[in-house]
Design an enzyme around this catalytic site. Structure first.
Site, short mmCIF file in Angstrom:
data_model
loop_
_atom_site.label_atom_id
_atom_site.label_comp_id
_atom_site.label_asym_id
_atom_site.label_seq_id
_atom_site.Cartn_x
_atom_site.Cartn_y
_atom_site.Cartn_z
N TYR A 33 0.83 -1.20 0.00
CA TYR A 33 0.00 0.00 0.00
C TYR A 33 0.87 1.24 0.00
O TYR A 33 2.07 1.18 0.22
CB TYR A 33 -0.96 0.00 1.19
CG TYR A 33 -0.34 0.28 2.54
CD1 TYR A 33 0.47 -0.65 3.17
CD2 TYR A 33 -0.56 1.50 3.17
CE1 TYR A 33 1.05 -0.37 4.41
CE2 TYR A 33 0.01 1.78 4.42
CZ TYR A 33 0.81 0.83 5.02
OH TYR A 33 1.38 1.10 6.23
N ARG A 52 8.39 4.59 -4.17
CA ARG A 52 8.40 3.58 -3.09
C ARG A 52 7.40 2.46 -3.39
O ARG A 52 7.67 1.29 -3.10
CB ARG A 52 8.08 4.25 -1.75
CG ARG A 52 8.21 3.25 -0.60
CD ARG A 52 8.10 3.91 0.75
NE ARG A 52 6.79 4.52 0.95
CZ ARG A 52 6.49 5.31 1.97
NH1 ARG A 52 7.42 5.61 2.87
NH2 ARG A 52 5.29 5.81 2.10
N HIS A 103 -1.13 -21.17 -0.74
CA HIS A 103 -0.11 -20.23 -0.26
C HIS A 103 0.81 -19.73 -1.37
O HIS A 103 1.08 -18.54 -1.48
CB HIS A 103 0.73 -20.87 0.85
CG HIS A 103 -0.01 -21.04 2.13
ND1 HIS A 103 -1.09 -21.88 2.27
CD2 HIS A 103 0.17 -20.47 3.35
CE1 HIS A 103 -1.54 -21.82 3.51
NE2 HIS A 103 -0.80 -20.96 4.18
N LYS A 150 6.47 -1.79 2.00
CA LYS A 150 5.25 -1.25 2.63
C LYS A 150 4.12 -2.25 2.41
O LYS A 150 3.24 -2.05 1.58
CB LYS A 150 4.93 0.14 2.07
CG LYS A 150 4.06 0.98 3.01
CD LYS A 150 4.08 2.43 2.61
CE LYS A 150 3.05 3.28 3.32
NZ LYS A 150 3.17 3.40 4.77
N GLU A 183 12.06 2.37 14.49
CA GLU A 183 11.11 3.39 14.00
C GLU A 183 9.81 3.24 14.76
O GLU A 183 9.67 2.36 15.61
CB GLU A 183 10.89 3.23 12.49
CG GLU A 183 10.28 1.89 12.12
CD GLU A 183 10.00 1.73 10.63
OE1 GLU A 183 9.95 2.73 9.88
OE2 GLU A 183 9.81 0.58 10.20
N LEU A 208 11.06 1.31 7.21
CA LEU A 208 10.44 1.78 5.97
C LEU A 208 11.17 3.05 5.51
O LEU A 208 11.43 3.93 6.34
CB LEU A 208 8.97 2.10 6.21
CG LEU A 208 8.21 2.45 4.93
CD1 LEU A 208 7.84 1.18 4.17
CD2 LEU A 208 6.95 3.25 5.23
N1 PLP Z 1 7.57 3.73 9.19
C1 PLP Z 1 6.43 3.03 9.12
C2 PLP Z 1 6.38 1.65 9.69
C3 PLP Z 1 5.30 3.61 8.53
O1 PLP Z 1 4.15 2.90 8.46
C4 PLP Z 1 5.38 4.93 8.02
C5 PLP Z 1 4.21 5.56 7.41
O2 PLP Z 1 3.13 5.09 7.42
C6 PLP Z 1 6.58 5.62 8.12
C7 PLP Z 1 7.67 4.98 8.70
C8 PLP Z 1 6.72 7.02 7.59
O3 PLP Z 1 6.76 7.02 6.18
P1 PLP Z 1 6.21 8.27 5.34
O4 PLP Z 1 7.00 9.45 5.80
O5 PLP Z 1 6.50 7.91 3.94
O6 PLP Z 1 4.77 8.37 5.65
#
Ligand code: PLP
Length: 284
Positions: A33, A52, A103, A150, A183, A208
């Site tokens: 997503y 991304r 699967h 993502k 994070e 991410l």
């Molecule tokens: N890390 C995770 C796990 C996230 O789900 C998100 C955003 O949803 C981010 C970091 C931040 O990414 P972005 O700045 O692209 O929204």
């Protein structure tokens, strides 16, 4: 105004939008997503989010449901149809498609499923939250090792956010078995060290690659700030002068407490707030 979703080539009222029960997204979380932020009625950092998305698709060996150029045209149309004229967001999800449950990847040509939604976000509330800052908790890192993709497989993130909500916090930070803060459950985490150096976890499989992270790094370097993309521990984080989160919908959000421990003087830090202002100026 009624909400309109885009599902596999059709704009449909949200309440009628449907996906097949044998969709692999539903059965295996086999999908990716993107969240595109919208500010002043315009999509922000669209190219980076598309880039991304391409990487996430490639990471799961999935194809595009539509040419990226066509997708780029559907996004503003979704804003128009949903009356998003100020702050908001577009949610886009692609799954490997519909196939009898098994699967391994389905054989033959299975069309990926594409769903897009758009909605307004109350920007005034977000700005007000930035004035006071937010509290965060920490949780053990328990996600799969490819956090750079993502993927819609968000069970650990969802449970961490629920734990945060139950403890009156806005976000949960992941701390791995070496004591490193990776994070947030839905955000990038940053600290400002007592010596003024700005730090965030380096890119790689562990986090991410936040689009907001990328833009804030660019702004910080332009401002001549000392920045290090390097691992830091929770012990370093609680001693930080300032801390903040970044994400597509929160921009730069000051953090004032970690696990109940107050950072600095307990108010949003000056650097955090100035980066927030600079980020907003840039996207304007
Ligand atoms: N890390 C995770 C796990 C996230 O789900 C998100 C955003 O949803 C981010 C970091 C931040 O990414 P972005 O700045 O692209 O929204």
């Amino acid at each position: 105004m009624s909400h309109i979703a885009y599902v596999n080539g059709r704009y449909v009222p949200l309440r009628k939008a449907q996906v097949h029960v044998e969709d692999r997204g539903f059965q295996f979380a086999d999908g990716v997503y993107e969240v595109f932020p919208v500010y002043a009625g315009r999509i922000v950092n669209q190219d980076w989010h598309m880039q991304r998305l391409a990487q996430s698709l490639q990471g799961l060996r999935m194809g595009w449901p539509l040419a990226p150029g066509v997708l780029n045209m559907i996004l503003p149309e979704m804003l128009r149809r949903n009356g998003v004229t100020n702050g908001g967001m577009i949610y886009l999800q692609i799954t490997r498609g519909v196939s009898p449950r098994n699967h391994a990847f389905p054989g033959g040509k299975v069309k990926p499923t594409l769903v897009i939604m758009a909605r307004a976000v109350n920007m005034a509330a977000r700005h007000a939250q930035a004035e006071t800052g937010v509290r965060v908790i920490t949780v053990p890192e328990n996600r799969w090792p490819r956090r750079d993709i993502k993927s819609v497989s968000l069970l650990p993130n969802m449970l961490a956010k629920q734990q945060a909500a139950e403890q009156g916090a806005s976000e949960a930070l992941y701390v791995n078995d070496r004591g490193i803060v990776t994070e947030g459950a839905s955000s990038t985490f940053w600290i400002v060290r007592p010596d003024g150096v700005l730090m965030t976890h380096p890119l790689g499989h562990d986090i991410l690659p936040g689009v907001t992270r990328r833009v804030v790094l660019e702004i910080a370097r332009e401002k001549g700030l000392k920045v290090e993309e390097r691992e830091f521990t929770l012990a370093e984080a609680v001693k930080a002068r300032e801390a903040f989160l970044t994400s597509a919908t929160n921009f730069v959000m000051p953090v004032t407490q970690i696990d109940g421990q107050i950072l600095g003087n307990g108010a949003p830090g000056d650097l955090s707030l100035s980066l927030r202002r600079a980020y907003i100026e840039r996207i304007e």
